[in-house]
Scaffold this motif. Structure first.
Motif, short mmCIF file in Angstrom:
data_model
loop_
_atom_site.label_atom_id
_atom_site.label_comp_id
_atom_site.label_asym_id
_atom_site.label_seq_id
_atom_site.Cartn_x
_atom_site.Cartn_y
_atom_site.Cartn_z
N ASP A 40 16.22 -35.32 35.63
CA ASP A 40 15.94 -36.73 35.35
C ASP A 40 15.10 -37.40 36.44
OD1 ASP A 40 17.44 -36.69 32.98
OD2 ASP A 40 19.31 -37.08 34.07
N ALA A 41 14.74 -36.66 37.48
CA ALA A 41 14.03 -37.28 38.60
C ALA A 41 12.54 -37.46 38.28
CB ALA A 41 14.18 -36.42 39.85
N PRO A 42 11.99 -38.62 38.63
CA PRO A 42 10.55 -38.82 38.41
C PRO A 42 9.73 -37.91 39.31
CG PRO A 42 11.47 -40.64 39.68
CD PRO A 42 12.63 -39.80 39.23
N ALA A 43 8.55 -37.56 38.83
CA ALA A 43 7.65 -36.71 39.61
C ALA A 43 6.99 -37.51 40.72
CB ALA A 43 6.59 -36.11 38.69
N VAL A 44 6.56 -36.79 41.74
CA VAL A 44 5.82 -37.41 42.84
C VAL A 44 4.35 -37.53 42.48
CG1 VAL A 44 5.05 -37.06 45.23
CG2 VAL A 44 7.42 -36.64 44.61
N GLY A 45 3.85 -36.60 41.67
CA GLY A 45 2.42 -36.59 41.34
C GLY A 45 1.60 -35.95 42.42
N SER A 46 2.21 -35.00 43.15
CA SER A 46 1.54 -34.35 44.26
C SER A 46 2.11 -32.95 44.45
CB SER A 46 1.71 -35.16 45.55
OG SER A 46 1.30 -34.42 46.69
N ALA A 47 1.25 -32.02 44.85
CA ALA A 47 1.69 -30.67 45.19
C ALA A 47 1.77 -30.53 46.70
CB ALA A 47 0.75 -29.64 44.59
N ASN A 48 2.38 -31.50 47.34
CA ASN A 48 2.47 -31.55 48.79
C ASN A 48 3.94 -31.59 49.20
OD1 ASN A 48 2.74 -33.55 51.31
ND2 ASN A 48 0.82 -32.42 51.50
N LEU A 49 4.36 -30.62 50.02
CA LEU A 49 5.76 -30.54 50.40
C LEU A 49 6.24 -31.82 51.07
CD1 LEU A 49 8.32 -28.65 50.74
CD2 LEU A 49 7.45 -28.23 53.05
N ALA A 50 5.43 -32.37 51.97
CA ALA A 50 5.85 -33.57 52.70
C ALA A 50 6.08 -34.74 51.75
CB ALA A 50 4.79 -33.94 53.75
N ALA A 51 5.26 -34.85 50.72
CA ALA A 51 5.44 -35.94 49.74
C ALA A 51 6.76 -35.79 49.00
CB ALA A 51 4.27 -35.97 48.77
N TRP A 52 7.12 -34.57 48.65
CA TRP A 52 8.40 -34.34 47.98
C TRP A 52 9.56 -34.62 48.93
CZ3 TRP A 52 9.25 -30.32 43.68
CH2 TRP A 52 8.19 -30.34 42.78
N THR A 53 9.42 -34.18 50.17
CA THR A 53 10.48 -34.42 51.16
C THR A 53 10.66 -35.92 51.40
OG1 THR A 53 9.95 -32.33 52.25
CG2 THR A 53 11.23 -33.92 53.51
N ASP A 54 9.57 -36.63 51.53
CA ASP A 54 9.66 -38.07 51.77
C ASP A 54 10.35 -38.78 50.61
OD1 ASP A 54 8.36 -37.63 54.16
OD2 ASP A 54 6.42 -38.37 53.47
N ARG A 55 10.04 -38.36 49.38
CA ARG A 55 10.71 -38.95 48.21
C ARG A 55 12.21 -38.72 48.27
NH1 ARG A 55 9.45 -39.64 42.78
NH2 ARG A 55 7.56 -40.65 43.55
N LEU A 56 12.61 -37.50 48.58
CA LEU A 56 14.03 -37.20 48.67
C LEU A 56 14.69 -37.97 49.80
CD1 LEU A 56 13.93 -33.35 48.08
CD2 LEU A 56 15.06 -35.01 46.59
N ALA A 57 14.04 -38.02 50.96
CA ALA A 57 14.62 -38.66 52.13
C ALA A 57 14.98 -40.12 51.86
CB ALA A 57 13.65 -38.57 53.32
N ALA A 58 14.18 -40.78 51.05
CA ALA A 58 14.42 -42.19 50.77
C ALA A 58 15.77 -42.44 50.10
CB ALA A 58 13.29 -42.75 49.90
N GLY A 59 16.31 -41.44 49.41
CA GLY A 59 17.58 -41.63 48.71
C GLY A 59 18.76 -40.90 49.30
N LEU A 60 18.58 -40.32 50.49
CA LEU A 60 19.66 -39.53 51.09
C LEU A 60 20.34 -40.28 52.23
CD1 LEU A 60 17.99 -35.99 51.25
CD2 LEU A 60 19.55 -36.91 49.51
N PRO A 61 21.62 -39.99 52.46
CA PRO A 61 22.33 -40.63 53.58
C PRO A 61 21.88 -40.04 54.91
CG PRO A 61 23.71 -38.97 52.57
CD PRO A 61 22.48 -39.05 51.72
N ASP A 62 22.14 -40.75 55.97
CA ASP A 62 21.88 -40.24 57.32
C ASP A 62 23.02 -39.30 57.74
OD1 ASP A 62 19.62 -41.78 57.41
OD2 ASP A 62 20.45 -43.31 58.74
N GLY A 63 22.72 -38.41 58.69
CA GLY A 63 23.75 -37.60 59.32
C GLY A 63 24.47 -36.63 58.42
N ALA A 64 23.77 -36.07 57.45
CA ALA A 64 24.39 -35.18 56.48
C ALA A 64 24.26 -33.71 56.90
CB ALA A 64 23.76 -35.36 55.11
N THR A 65 25.12 -32.89 56.33
CA THR A 65 24.85 -31.46 56.28
C THR A 65 23.93 -31.27 55.07
OG1 THR A 65 26.97 -30.81 57.24
CG2 THR A 65 25.81 -29.17 55.92
#
Length: 246
Positions: A40-65
């Motif tokens: 169900d996740a929207p696409a980034v519209g890019s084949a760039n690892l950093a862009a995918w990572t940045d999208r995920l980081a925006a919704g993740l908690p700090d200090g996780a395993t």
């Protein structure tokens, strides 16, 4: 509050693939997002690892395993390097810093195989997803059960054609990413789990990776293919939970 656990799945699948691993860890706060353009996740519209990572980081908690498998392991490594506040501990399953072989990197898939895989996806994506599942279960003592679990967790490609484009972007990331130069910047303690008979990503990739991560522990899972957390979920959950709670 206990440390959160983030689970990042592999290419072509959804967070549903983690169900067997999550069951023994019911008291751990878990974040298991679908990767961009998967489920169900929207696409980034890019084949760039950093862009995918940045999208995920925006919704993740700090200090996780942060636990990543396959493509998710590449994302987890990039998170640890570029978003270190998100990652207290790093767990990697079926991991490699580079999926494609090169003159100085034999622990990977042949480049011609990867190119053919991407070309086939452009013409028959459903068949490529089935082939990808078959590769992941090769060498696994419980290949039938693991294959059924992977098939049940496949990302749908209907009805939006953009989903196919997003999966093609994911293949491009796998084909083009090389994080070997990133490893010296990763400071988090690490756990690596890898199937003994992984036909998609040789265990030698994990053997190379482990001594280059801080205090990393490597567990080679006997009789397993690319998805040891599905073949031996209780064993993998125990290893991950002990590492997570340390």
């Amino acid at each position: 509050m206990s440390r959160p656990l983030v689970l990042l799945h592999g290419w072509g699948l959804t967070a549903r693939v983690w169900e067997a691993l999550r069951a023994p860890m019911a008291d751990v706060p878990v974040y298991a997002p679908d990767l961009p353009g998967h489920g169900d996740a929207p696409a980034v519209g890019s084949a760039n690892l950093a862009a995918w990572t940045d999208r995920l980081a925006a919704g993740l908690p700090d200090g996780a395993t942060v636990c990543g498998w396959s493509l998710g392991a590449l994302l987890a490594l990039d998170l640890a390097a570029r978003h270190p506040r998100k990652v207290a501990r790093l767990a990697l399953i079926g991991a490699t810093p580079r999926f494609v072989a090169a003159d100085d990197w034999p622990h990977a898939l042949d480049a011609a195989t990867v190119t053919a895989f991407r070309s086939a996806f452009a013409t028959d994506p459903a068949a490529v997803l089935r082939r990808f599942v078959a590769l992941q279960v090769m060498g696994d003592a419980r290949r039938r059960d693991v294959g059924a679990a992977l098939t049940a967790a496949l990302s749908t490609m209907e009805p939006d054609p953009a989903r196919i484009t997003a999966l093609a972007d994911g293949l491009a990331i796998l084909a083009g990413t090389d994080l070997r130069g990133t490893l010296p910047g990763i400071a988090q303690p690490a756990l690596l789990l890898h199937g003994e008979h992984d036909a998609l990503m040789p265990a030698d990739a994990a053997r190379w990776l482990a001594p280059r991560l801080p205090g990393a522990r490597l567990e080679i899972m006997a009789h397993c293919g690319h998805a040891p957390f599905l073949s031996r979920p209780a064993d993998c959950a125990a290893l991950l939970e002990n590492f997570h709670r340390a």
